[in-house]
Enzyme design. Sequence first.
Site, short mmCIF file in Angstrom:
data_model
loop_
_atom_site.label_atom_id
_atom_site.label_comp_id
_atom_site.label_asym_id
_atom_site.label_seq_id
_atom_site.Cartn_x
_atom_site.Cartn_y
_atom_site.Cartn_z
N ASP A 144 -1.02 5.10 1.37
CA ASP A 144 -1.38 3.86 2.41
C ASP A 144 -0.53 4.13 3.43
OD1 ASP A 144 -0.65 1.54 0.36
OD2 ASP A 144 0.87 2.33 -0.67
N ASP A 153 -1.40 -4.06 -6.09
CA ASP A 153 -0.22 -3.05 -4.85
C ASP A 153 0.72 -3.62 -4.82
OD1 ASP A 153 0.15 -1.28 -3.46
OD2 ASP A 153 -1.05 -1.38 -2.04
ZN ZN Z 1 -1.38 0.03 -1.18
#
Ligand code: ZN
Length: 221
Positions: free
Chosen positions: A26, A166
């Site tokens: 991320d 996610d």
């Molecule tokens: Zn992510």
Amino acid sequence: MLAADFARLADEAAAVAGVADWLHIDVMDGHFVPNLTIGLPVVSALLKHAALPLDCHLMIADPDRWAPEYAAAGARNVTIHAEAAAAPVRTLRMIRSAGARAGLAVNPGTPIEPYADLLGELDMLLVMTVEPGFGGQGFLDLVLPKVRRAREMVARHGGEIWLQVDGGVTQETIGRCAEAGADVFVAGTAVFGAQDPAAAVERLKAAAEVAAGGQSGAPSG
Ligand code: ZN
């Protein structure tokens, strides 16, 4: 890897190397989302040490500028946000021509229907199941109807496009995602918050496979 120990990234990656399919990174820039995590230099360093392919999720304000560089660095997948990309078609094509798979992500409040015509440019569609920015958030069930619509849209299109979820994916929620049609599952806290991250990935995969009726998924930590 958002839930991993950032000072021990290579060790944390090794802990799930035999069981997870990808490492989900991320990337947050403090602009598109309030949080700041890691960027290209750390991704490049991790590429040298990680046994698994890197799945880079760019939560950044200027993906058109940066996404092709993640692809050129060696990331297997590079996903940009629909809300941030000024020229998504051009950027998705640049990701592919740099040798990576191209992904498009949408936040919980962003509809997917306006992107139906872009499916031919995509290898993966990411439906966020929390508002992006921080790990450890609770799963948003309100997104599940959109996951179902995304699955139908992808099926109508016909190409091989993964449908990723996610945010808040846990042992308790992964079955609902799989049942709605997701086939790639990002889990952070549920993996690295567990005593045995590899065993946690195995349990998540098993739960997803049961819910999907035996189809195999591709969880990543
Ligand atoms: Zn992510």
